[in-house]
Design a protein around this motif. Structure first.
Motif, short mmCIF file in Angstrom:
data_model
loop_
_atom_site.label_atom_id
_atom_site.label_comp_id
_atom_site.label_asym_id
_atom_site.label_seq_id
_atom_site.Cartn_x
_atom_site.Cartn_y
_atom_site.Cartn_z
N PHE A 138 43.17 37.84 44.50
CA PHE A 138 43.67 36.92 43.48
C PHE A 138 43.35 37.43 42.08
N PHE A 139 42.24 38.15 41.93
CA PHE A 139 41.79 38.63 40.64
C PHE A 139 42.22 40.08 40.37
N THR A 140 43.12 40.58 41.18
CA THR A 140 43.57 41.97 41.07
C THR A 140 45.05 42.01 40.72
N PHE A 141 45.40 42.86 39.74
CA PHE A 141 46.80 43.06 39.36
C PHE A 141 47.14 44.54 39.52
N THR A 142 48.15 44.83 40.30
CA THR A 142 48.51 46.22 40.60
C THR A 142 49.82 46.65 39.96
N GLY A 143 50.37 45.82 39.09
CA GLY A 143 51.68 46.10 38.52
C GLY A 143 51.73 47.28 37.58
N MET A 144 50.56 47.77 37.13
CA MET A 144 50.54 48.90 36.22
C MET A 144 50.44 50.24 36.95
#
Length: 215
Positions: free
Chosen positions: A54-60
């Motif tokens: 939930f606290f991880t963003f992989t869009g970059m």
């Protein structure tokens, strides 16, 4: 444009440092819990059903060894794209500028912006409330701050080389109001615009046609 991983790691370190400062000083309302969990991610008794994902963003990740887009492109990590940011008073955007491209004049009504040039060069500027223009040509490694709510722009004047920049915002939902689209693509009467810009209706209609969505 392929960006070396080692350089991206340095950028992420700067981003993390900036995030800590912005969370302390940002203008979003304080929350009364550690974080906010969307209602669809809670159990029947109201307890969150989340983990580290939930606290991880992989869009970059697409930036690592990725290709330069054919036109100016923004990759956002805001509350919409990354719900864990809700209540955290911080968000980010990766700005990709092909040679000769621009991010047109716009504002962020709810946050200041701190831009870091990862690779390439960038002409930037903003206009204050006295109509004074402040400009600068940034090189790789430079940073520039755009005060909250003021009209600003970025332009890659290099006709041969692309530019990558990372921007941090002091809000999880900074908002963006593009000046050209806001003025000419929202249905304001042609006569109002012609009088405001001291021109004729035909010129206004030509500008509007240029900003209309391509079929």
């Amino acid at each position: 444009m392929a960006i070396p991983k080692s350089f991206l790691y340095l950028v992420l370190l700067l981003v993390a440092t900036f995030a800590s400062i912005k969370i302390a000083l940002a203008g979003d309302p304080d929350i009364l819990t550690d974080f906010i969990v969307p209602s669809n991610l809670t159990s029947g008794n109201g307890n969150p059903t989340i983990d580290g994902n939930f606290f991880t963003f992989t869009g970059m990740r697409v930036l690592v060894n990725g290709e330069t887009p054919p036109a100016f492109k923004v990759l956002k990590a805001g509350m919409t794209e990354f719900p864990a940011l809700n209540g955290q008073s911080v968000s980010y955007a990766a700005l990709q500028f092909p040679a000769g491209s621009t991010n047109p004049p716009h504002t962020h009504p709810r946050a200041s912006e701190l831009l870091f040039v990862v690779d390439g060069s960038l002409d930037v500027g903003f206009i204050d409330t006295t109509n004074k223009l402040y400009t600068q040509t940034l090189q790789t490694g430079d940073m520039f701050v755009f005060p909250k709510g003021l009209v600003h722009f970025q332009f890659n004047a290099d006709a041969q080389k692309s530019t990558l920049a990372i921007s941090g915002f002091g809000s999880s939902n900074a908002g963006t109001a593009s000046i050209p689209s806001t003025v000419f693509a929202t249905g304001i009467d042609d006569n109002v615009l012609a009088l405001s810009f001291k021109t004729d209706v035909a010129t206004i209609q030509k500008i509007k046609a240029g900003l209309a969505p391509k079929a």
